[in-house]
Design a protein around this motif. Structure first.
Motif, PDB file in Angstrom:
ATOM      1  N   GLY A 149      31.540  42.002  84.978  1.00 28.18           N
ATOM      2  CA  GLY A 149      32.029  43.005  83.912  1.00 28.18           C
ATOM      3  C   GLY A 149      31.532  42.244  82.621  1.00 28.18           C
ATOM      4  O   GLY A 149      30.466  41.563  82.742  1.00 28.18           O
ATOM      5  N   ASN A 150      31.746  43.082  81.459  1.00 25.91           N
ATOM      6  CA  ASN A 150      31.011  42.834  80.210  1.00 25.91           C
ATOM      7  C   ASN A 150      31.554  41.371  79.800  1.00 25.91           C
ATOM      8  O   ASN A 150      32.656  40.717  80.069  1.00 25.91           O
ATOM      9  N   LEU A 151      30.466  40.952  78.935  1.00 24.08           N
ATOM     10  CA  LEU A 151      30.933  39.582  78.200  1.00 24.08           C
ATOM     11  C   LEU A 151      31.399  39.671  76.849  1.00 24.08           C
ATOM     12  O   LEU A 151      31.012  40.939  76.247  1.00 24.08           O
ATOM     13  N   SER A 152      32.081  39.060  76.349  1.00 28.16           N
ATOM     14  CA  SER A 152      32.619  38.921  74.966  1.00 28.16           C
ATOM     15  C   SER A 152      32.226  37.599  74.472  1.00 28.16           C
ATOM     16  O   SER A 152      32.196  36.561  74.765  1.00 28.16           O
ATOM     17  N   ILE A 153      31.202  38.107  73.434  1.00 25.33           N
ATOM     18  CA  ILE A 153      30.679  37.151  72.471  1.00 25.33           C
ATOM     19  C   ILE A 153      30.808  37.231  70.956  1.00 25.33           C
ATOM     20  O   ILE A 153      31.072  38.482  70.572  1.00 25.33           O
ATOM     21  N   HIS A 154      30.708  36.143  70.332  1.00 28.61           N
ATOM     22  CA  HIS A 154      30.905  36.351  69.060  1.00 28.61           C
ATOM     23  C   HIS A 154      29.680  36.949  68.195  1.00 28.61           C
ATOM     24  O   HIS A 154      28.742  36.911  68.593  1.00 28.61           O
ATOM     25  N   PRO A 155      30.035  37.783  67.157  1.00 23.51           N
ATOM     26  CA  PRO A 155      28.969  38.285  66.531  1.00 23.51           C
ATOM     27  C   PRO A 155      27.896  37.438  65.995  1.00 23.51           C
ATOM     28  O   PRO A 155      26.776  38.034  65.739  1.00 23.51           O
ATOM     29  N   ALA A 156      28.468  36.340  65.635  1.00 18.62           N
ATOM     30  CA  ALA A 156      27.165  35.217  65.127  1.00 18.62           C
ATOM     31  C   ALA A 156      26.718  34.436  66.278  1.00 18.62           C
ATOM     32  O   ALA A 156      26.106  33.367  66.296  1.00 18.62           O
ATOM     33  N   SER A 157      26.815  34.827  67.334  1.00 18.07           N
ATOM     34  CA  SER A 157      26.326  34.129  68.747  1.00 18.07           C
ATOM     35  C   SER A 157      24.739  33.783  68.334  1.00 18.07           C
ATOM     36  O   SER A 157      24.188  34.424  67.990  1.00 18.07           O
ATOM     37  N   THR A 158      24.412  32.532  68.643  1.00 17.36           N
ATOM     38  CA  THR A 158      23.043  31.970  68.768  1.00 17.36           C
ATOM     39  C   THR A 158      21.964  32.922  69.399  1.00 17.36           C
ATOM     40  O   THR A 158      20.779  33.141  68.707  1.00 17.36           O
ATOM     41  N   THR A 159      22.573  33.484  70.504  1.00 13.48           N
ATOM     42  CA  THR A 159      21.590  34.261  71.323  1.00 13.48           C
ATOM     43  C   THR A 159      21.162  35.608  70.508  1.00 13.48           C
ATOM     44  O   THR A 159      20.121  36.104  70.752  1.00 13.48           O
ATOM     45  N   LEU A 160      22.018  36.257  69.807  1.00 10.38           N
ATOM     46  CA  LEU A 160      21.658  37.431  68.968  1.00 10.38           C
ATOM     47  C   LEU A 160      20.953  37.168  67.861  1.00 10.38           C
ATOM     48  O   LEU A 160      20.232  38.134  67.629  1.00 10.38           O
ATOM     49  N   HIS A 161      20.945  35.959  67.238  1.00  7.08           N
ATOM     50  CA  HIS A 161      20.269  35.916  65.967  1.00  7.08           C
ATOM     51  C   HIS A 161      18.867  35.087  65.993  1.00  7.08           C
ATOM     52  O   HIS A 161      17.844  35.470  65.395  1.00  7.08           O
ATOM     53  N   TYR A 162      18.951  34.195  66.970  1.00  9.60           N
ATOM     54  CA  TYR A 162      17.631  33.255  67.189  1.00  9.60           C
ATOM     55  C   TYR A 162      17.185  33.075  68.465  1.00  9.60           C
ATOM     56  O   TYR A 162      16.295  32.391  68.600  1.00  9.60           O
ATOM     57  N   GLY A 163      17.480  34.105  69.339  1.00  6.05           N
ATOM     58  CA  GLY A 163      16.825  34.162  70.624  1.00  6.05           C
ATOM     59  C   GLY A 163      17.014  32.974  71.544  1.00  6.05           C
ATOM     60  O   GLY A 163      16.067  32.585  72.527  1.00  6.05           O
ATOM     61  N   ALA A 164      18.312  32.285  71.492  1.00  2.00           N
ATOM     62  CA  ALA A 164      18.364  31.432  72.300  1.00  2.00           C
ATOM     63  C   ALA A 164      18.868  31.710  73.715  1.00  2.00           C
ATOM     64  O   ALA A 164      20.273  31.832  74.115  1.00  2.00           O
TER      65      ALA A 164
END
Length: 355
Positions: free
Chosen positions: A51-66
């Motif tokens: 199913g879908n993941l629930s991640i925070h809008p500030a998640s590191t992967t979204l902003h810094y490619g982690a």
């Protein structure tokens, strides 16, 4: 490792026509997740409904490619049993990618335990038709919840599964490749040897330009001198020049492919001369002009072998092997796929049964 298992109460119907599977469009009933926190390590290993993941809008992967990922396959043999091809090597490489990207490493034995547990639940999803397989995608994302640039303090490590169709449903057709001399994919000291999304994102523009001109992929040059061959598309690349197999040496900006490694081991075991070295685009084009370039192919998990029929450089197109797959490329493809699907004996100890 203790794995909590929550079975999917609403399992999806298996695809009725395996010839229409495609790639990465259908997913199995379950996925594996384990979390990591700085100070306490890995915890909460679990298998749960896909199913879908629930991640925070500030998640590191979204902003810094982690993030990092891997790709491997499970193959169904003629007798109905299932096997993997060198999965430990994929997990070792994943840990090397993690180290480069500042992400935590999951022990290979734990990764293998997680994969086997997931495959046990979803083994009926491994397709039966020739050339099909169950694609396995382990990946990890940094998931800290604040915007400062920083080392990762919380991460998620997952595996998802996707039944996939034959890569060559109509036979192996050589591809047209454009040598890219504007954009670069990676540089030594960067992330080229890691399997991370940033490398693929950096390649998209050149790939789009190549596609607009009728070419399947680009052949990358190095990012420093802009003259040495590195990779083709998302695969390693090899050439047969005057009877010798030549492939770019691993230098920190080239992904160390599992298929690449296996091909080199196969060739050396049979006594074929192989050179891992720097190969300039000028040398390659001179070989193409003189006829010394006998064969060329990309190699990777998805295609295994992707023969190159035409190369374009600076507006001039060069045909390779008469635009057809060459005998070496064909033999390597037949041997590797034969081992992977259990049609040929595995004298190297590469296959791993799924029990």
């Amino acid at each position: 490792m203790e794995i909590k298992i929550t079975k999917n109460a609403h399992c999806a119907a298996k695809p009725a026509d395996e010839s229409k599977l495609g790639f990465g469009k259908v997913f199995t009933d379950h996925m594996f997740i384990i979390e990591w926190d700085k100070g306490c390590g890995w915890h909460d290993a679990r298998i749960e409904p896909f199913g879908n993941l629930s991640i925070h809008p500030a998640s590191t992967t979204l902003h810094y490619g982690a993030e990092i990922f891997e790709g491997m396959k499970a193959y169904r043999k003629a007798d109905g049993s299932i096997q993997l091809f060198r999965p430990e090597e994929n997990f070792k490489r994943m840990n090397r990618s993690a180290a480069r990207m500042g992400l935590p490493e999951l022990p290979v034995e734990d990764a293998m335990e997680a994969l086997m547990a997931l495959l046990e639940l979803d083994k009926d999803w491994v397709p039966h038709s020739d050339g099909t397989s169950l694609y396995i995608r382990p990946f990890m994302i940094g998931d800290d919840h604040f915007l400062g640039v920083h080392g990762v303090g919380h991460a998620l490590w997952l595996i998802i599964l996707s039944p996939s169709g034959s890569y060559y449903p109509e036979g192996i057709n050589p591809v047209r490749i454009m040598i890219e001399d504007e954009d670069v994919r990676a540089v030594r000291g960067g992330t080229g040897e890691a399997k991370c999304g940033g490398n693929y994102g950096a390649s998209t523009r050149a790939g789009m330009r190549a596609e607009e001109r009728g070419y399947s992929q680009v052949l990358w040059l190095d990012g420093v001198d802009r003259k040495y061959i590195e990779e083709v598309g998302a695969m390693n690349v090899m050439f047969k020049i005057n009877g010798k197999i030549v492939t770019p040496m691993l230098n920190g900006s080239i992904l160390p492919g599992i298929t690449r490694m296996s091909i080199l081991e196969l060739l050396r075991a049979e006594g074929t001369e192989v050179e891992e070295r720097r190969l300039s685009v000028d040398e390659l084009i001179d070989a193409a002009k003189s006829g010394a370039l006998e064969e060329a192919w990309g190699c990777g998990t998805a295609a295994v072998i992707s023969p190159i029929g035409k190369l374009m450089y600076q507006g001039v197109e060069y045909e390779v092997c008469g635009g057809k797959i060459g005998p070496t490329s064909q033999r390597l493809y037949d041997t590797l796929t034969g081992i992977q699907w259990g049609k040929l004996p595995d004298s190297f100890g590469w296959v791993c049964p799924v029990k």
